[in-house]
Design an enzyme around this catalytic site. Sequence first.
Site, PDB file in Angstrom:
ATOM      1  N   HIS A 105      15.028   3.984  18.933  1.00 10.80           N
ATOM      2  CA  HIS A 105      15.814   4.922  18.125  1.00 10.80           C
ATOM      3  C   HIS A 105      16.637   4.188  17.069  1.00 10.80           C
ATOM      4  O   HIS A 105      17.681   4.681  16.638  1.00 10.80           O
ATOM      5  CB  HIS A 105      16.706   5.793  19.009  1.00 10.80           C
ATOM      6  N   THR A 106      16.158   3.055  16.663  1.00 10.29           N
ATOM      7  CA  THR A 106      16.825   2.291  15.595  1.00 10.29           C
ATOM      8  C   THR A 106      16.094   2.426  14.264  1.00 10.29           C
ATOM      9  O   THR A 106      16.692   2.188  13.211  1.00 10.29           O
ATOM     10  CB  THR A 106      16.901   0.800  15.967  1.00 10.29           C
ATOM     11  N   GLY A 123       4.435   8.285  25.257  1.00  8.36           N
ATOM     12  CA  GLY A 123       5.335   7.496  24.430  1.00  8.36           C
ATOM     13  C   GLY A 123       4.688   6.259  23.858  1.00  8.36           C
ATOM     14  O   GLY A 123       5.367   5.286  23.523  1.00  8.36           O
ATOM     15  N   LEU A 124       3.356   6.273  23.714  1.00 12.41           N
ATOM     16  CA  LEU A 124       2.611   5.101  23.253  1.00 12.41           C
ATOM     17  C   LEU A 124       1.982   5.336  21.881  1.00 12.41           C
ATOM     18  O   LEU A 124       1.077   4.628  21.476  1.00 12.41           O
ATOM     19  CB  LEU A 124       1.551   4.716  24.286  1.00 12.41           C
ATOM     20  N   SER A 125       2.467   6.342  21.182  1.00 11.49           N
ATOM     21  CA  SER A 125       2.126   6.577  19.771  1.00 11.49           C
ATOM     22  C   SER A 125       0.676   6.961  19.528  1.00 11.49           C
ATOM     23  O   SER A 125       0.022   6.451  18.619  1.00 11.49           O
ATOM     24  CB  SER A 125       2.487   5.345  18.916  1.00 11.49           C
ATOM     25  N   ASP A 160       6.330   3.375  14.600  1.00 14.35           N
ATOM     26  CA  ASP A 160       5.040   3.622  15.240  1.00 14.35           C
ATOM     27  C   ASP A 160       3.889   3.357  14.279  1.00 14.35           C
ATOM     28  O   ASP A 160       2.893   2.719  14.631  1.00 14.35           O
ATOM     29  CB  ASP A 160       4.965   5.054  15.758  1.00 14.35           C
ATOM     30  N   TYR A 207      14.938  15.023  20.174  1.00 12.49           N
ATOM     31  CA  TYR A 207      14.775  13.933  19.215  1.00 12.49           C
ATOM     32  C   TYR A 207      15.492  14.284  17.918  1.00 12.49           C
ATOM     33  O   TYR A 207      16.260  13.483  17.365  1.00 12.49           O
ATOM     34  CB  TYR A 207      13.285  13.694  18.971  1.00 12.49           C
TER      35      TYR A 207
END
Length: 420
Positions: free
Chosen positions: A71-72, A161-163, A209, A261
């Site tokens: 989340h950066t 969560g692996l794009s 991503d 999100y």
Amino acid sequence: MNSSSAASASPGDPVAPDTALAPDSTVTADDARASDAARASDTARLFERIFGAEPTGVWAAPGRVNLIGEHTDYNDGFVMPLALPHTTTVAAAPRGDGVLALYSADLPGPVAVLPLEDLTPGAVPGWTGYPAGVLWALRDAGHEVGGASLCVTSTVPTGAGLSSSAALEVASAMALCELYGAVPDGQRLARIAQRAENAFVGVPCGIMDQMASACCTAGHLLHLDTRDMAARQVPFDMAVEGLRLLVVDTRVKHDLADGGYAERRAGCEAGAEALGVPSLRSIPHDGLDDALAPLGDPVVRALVRHVVTENERVARVVELLEAGRARELGPVLSEGHASLRDDFRVSCPELDLVVGTAVAAGALGARMTGGGFGGSAVVLVEADAVGELGERVVAASAAAGHPQPRVFEAVPSAGARRIL
């Protein structure tokens, strides 16, 4: 004409093993080439069966797992992902009838036929929105891209969560560019893919991503500064250290993820505005408590604290890797999980159980990875402890009534490429 008859999901069903890997599990360059050749052949044959002609080419783009820096990216911060061996593969050919035709091997239903004139943001539902958004973004950016037939296969786990969405976007972008003579570099591909997801699909994701899928190299982490897009490849070979980095896919995805999100991104932007900075990247780690004092909203204060401390954790990971102190990465990962759980509030019981069980079983460190609310965790573990740790994580999840997690090794792999 109906814009899409395909199901509302991302393509692909994972083929990763459901149990922990053996300690000596690796993927060699020869393995990767053989895997590319097999995927290219299978996807090309499927294209020919569906569309009645050979494809012009076949392209592949990988999923990713993020070691640190969560989340950066939409806060102009630092990230450190690696590409996985799992890829989305696209066989493609141009067509002259003003249509984008899409087929997924992993979803039931006929070919989705999308007239180019109907490709507008929000108009294409489900998984087809991702490649359609890429074509729209290319045309919107001035590239003369016409119709195409795309056949998609994938081994990237969806909802983990692996794009998987970024892999589909980047593979589609590379295919469409090469079909029509526009061959942007990896960063340009990532930008097109991100614009497709932000403006066409409507997901306010950052750039990590897509950059990971487009620009990672085998055997390396991608250290990316999302403010100026400076990127460098950092060697990452845990096998040499006698270690393994595992991915534990919880197989859960909670419904609040999409809205959650967007809420957190808005909270970060509100924090930056309240502090009078262009982004949270501008807030230094030193003196953070004083910097946070003007924030009256405790929720916003916690979001800001996570982003600033997470950027500092990325810096520590770089220093440790460059100093050859890989075992000391573990506590940094665990610290990151606590911050994501308590300050950013994007973990969930299934992820917390995996992380806690892994550390109790002897892992050097663990944390959730990805956007949160489900998905996957990464675990750093001694090579000879992989099997026992995987068994304990699976057993703990079963005892709690959670789905059986999928455990596999994160092998740093190549980014997007043409494979046929």
